[in-house]
Every structure is written in structure tokens, then in C-alpha cells.
Design a protein around this motif. Structure first.
Motif, PDB file in Angstrom:
ATOM      1  N   ARG A  98       0.834  -1.207   0.000  1.00  0.00           N
ATOM      2  CA  ARG A  98       0.000   0.000   0.000  1.00  0.00           C
ATOM      3  C   ARG A  98       0.871   1.261   0.000  1.00  0.00           C
ATOM      4  N   TYR A  99       0.400   2.281  -0.697  1.00  0.00           N
ATOM      5  CA  TYR A  99       1.072   3.586  -0.718  1.00  0.00           C
ATOM      6  C   TYR A  99       0.110   4.635  -0.187  1.00  0.00           C
ATOM      7  N   ASN A 100       0.620   5.497   0.677  1.00  0.00           N
ATOM      8  CA  ASN A 100      -0.119   6.663   1.155  1.00  0.00           C
ATOM      9  C   ASN A 100       0.807   7.864   1.076  1.00  0.00           C
ATOM     10  N   SER A 101       0.271   9.012   0.693  1.00  0.00           N
ATOM     11  CA  SER A 101       1.104  10.194   0.489  1.00  0.00           C
ATOM     12  C   SER A 101       1.798  10.662   1.766  1.00  0.00           C
ATOM     13  N   ASN A 102       1.277  10.291   2.925  1.00  0.00           N
ATOM     14  CA  ASN A 102       1.913  10.734   4.172  1.00  0.00           C
ATOM     15  C   ASN A 102       3.064   9.842   4.620  1.00  0.00           C
ATOM     16  N   GLY A 103       3.259   8.686   3.980  1.00  0.00           N
ATOM     17  CA  GLY A 103       4.351   7.814   4.419  1.00  0.00           C
ATOM     18  C   GLY A 103       4.966   6.993   3.304  1.00  0.00           C
ATOM     19  N   GLY A 104       4.478   7.159   2.089  1.00  0.00           N
ATOM     20  CA  GLY A 104       5.001   6.371   0.986  1.00  0.00           C
ATOM     21  C   GLY A 104       4.576   4.919   1.108  1.00  0.00           C
ATOM     22  N   TYR A 105       5.487   4.022   0.773  1.00  0.00           N
ATOM     23  CA  TYR A 105       5.221   2.579   0.815  1.00  0.00           C
ATOM     24  C   TYR A 105       5.570   2.007   2.184  1.00  0.00           C
ATOM     25  N   ASP A 106       5.129   2.646   3.239  1.00  0.00           N
ATOM     26  CA  ASP A 106       5.360   2.183   4.603  1.00  0.00           C
ATOM     27  C   ASP A 106       4.100   1.549   5.157  1.00  0.00           C
ATOM     28  N   GLY A 107       4.247   0.448   5.868  1.00  0.00           N
ATOM     29  CA  GLY A 107       3.116  -0.118   6.586  1.00  0.00           C
ATOM     30  C   GLY A 107       2.787  -1.542   6.188  1.00  0.00           C
ATOM     31  N   ARG A 108       1.721  -2.038   6.796  1.00  0.00           N
ATOM     32  CA  ARG A 108       1.277  -3.412   6.554  1.00  0.00           C
ATOM     33  C   ARG A 108       0.864  -3.611   5.108  1.00  0.00           C
ATOM     34  N   CYS A 109       1.050  -4.812   4.626  1.00  0.00           N
ATOM     35  CA  CYS A 109       0.667  -5.194   3.269  1.00  0.00           C
ATOM     36  C   CYS A 109      -0.593  -6.051   3.318  1.00  0.00           C
ATOM     37  N   TYR A 110      -1.191  -6.230   2.167  1.00  0.00           N
ATOM     38  CA  TYR A 110      -2.215  -7.247   1.986  1.00  0.00           C
ATOM     39  C   TYR A 110      -1.512  -8.476   1.417  1.00  0.00           C
ATOM     40  N   TYR A 111      -2.169  -9.620   1.485  1.00  0.00           N
ATOM     41  CA  TYR A 111      -1.645 -10.812   0.836  1.00  0.00           C
ATOM     42  C   TYR A 111      -2.781 -11.447   0.044  1.00  0.00           C
TER      43      TYR A 111
END
Length: 133
Positions: A98-111
Motif C-alpha cells: 500500500r502507498y499513502n502520500s503521508n508515508g510512501g510505501y510504509d506499513g502493513r501489506c495485503y496478501y
């Protein structure tokens, strides 16, 4: 009931990254194989966590698909503005970053668990990437 793969067909823009080169593609070129690959697939909680700088470095190698949405979306209480997937042949599932403008490609993924493998879709992306060169 809505599933994560429904949003694969709702992005505003689609991009292929192939060995670091980014190119926008026509979604109609990938939709038939994407639909086949996603048939009977199912979402699972991912153990994967994306780190923005690592992901940006990884985009310099291999074959990736990025889906960019015109407005923020959310699935399983996890928001995103873009989705990014690394494709390789013979994968039977993969992380969706996942990408969000406030953190880029940081954080949990989906599978996503596939009911088959990713080889045909990988070959479709590879063909498009090589034609655009």
C-alpha cells in the motif's frame, strides 16, 4: 460482498516498472489475464510490512505493477492511494504493498492467495514492458 481484487480494475492509472524503468500502460492490455489470475483468489492477512526506502530500491529490479487511484481507498481498515505488486513467474500468492502520500510505501501489506499461479500474468506484463522499449 466487495473483495480487494475488485479495486484492481478501478484504478485511474496503471504503471509497469521493469528493472527500474517506469511506464504507463493501457489497462485494457492487462485486464483479461488479471481477471483470470484473480479468479477464486482470496485475501489473507499479511505478515509483510513494507519499508518505503527498501521498496523504492527494490523497484529498480524485477517486474512490478502499480495501480494509482484518483481518490483514497480502504480495505480491511487499511487505507491506500496506490497498490504495488512485484510479479514473478510461478507465484501462488503475493504481497500487495500500500502507498499513502503521508508515508510512501510504509506499513502493513495485503496478501493475495491465488487459485493457480501468476505465470501467465507475469508473461503479459513482461511482453508489454519489452514492447514499450
Amino acid at each position: 460482498m466487495r473483495v480487494l481484487t475488485d479495486t484492481f480494475f478501478e484504478a485511474e492509472k496503471y504503471f509497469i516498472y521493469y528493472n527500474g524503468e517506469k511506464q504507463e500502460i493501457n489497462a485494457n492490455l492487462i485486464f483479461p489475464e488479471l481477471k483470470k489470475m484473480c479468479e477464486k483468489s482470496y485475501f489473507s492477512p499479511a505478515f509483510g510490512v513494507s519499508i518505503n526506502q527498501y521498496t523504492l530500491n527494490e523497484l529498480k529490479k524485477g517486474l512490478w505493477l502499480e495501480m494509482e487511484y484518483s481518490e483514497p481507498k480502504e480495505f480491511a481498515e487499511m487505507p491506500y492511494e496506490k497498490l504495488l505488486i512485484n510479479f514473478q513467474p510461478d507465484f501462488y500468492g503475493f504481497n500487495i504493498i500500500r502507498y499513502n502520500s503521508n508515508g510512501g510505501y510504509d506499513g502493513r501489506c495485503y496478501y493475495l492467495n491465488l487459485n493457480g499461479n501468476s505465470t501467465n500474468f507475469y508473461n503479459t506484463l513482461l511482453k508489454i514492458a519489452n514492447e514499450k522499449k
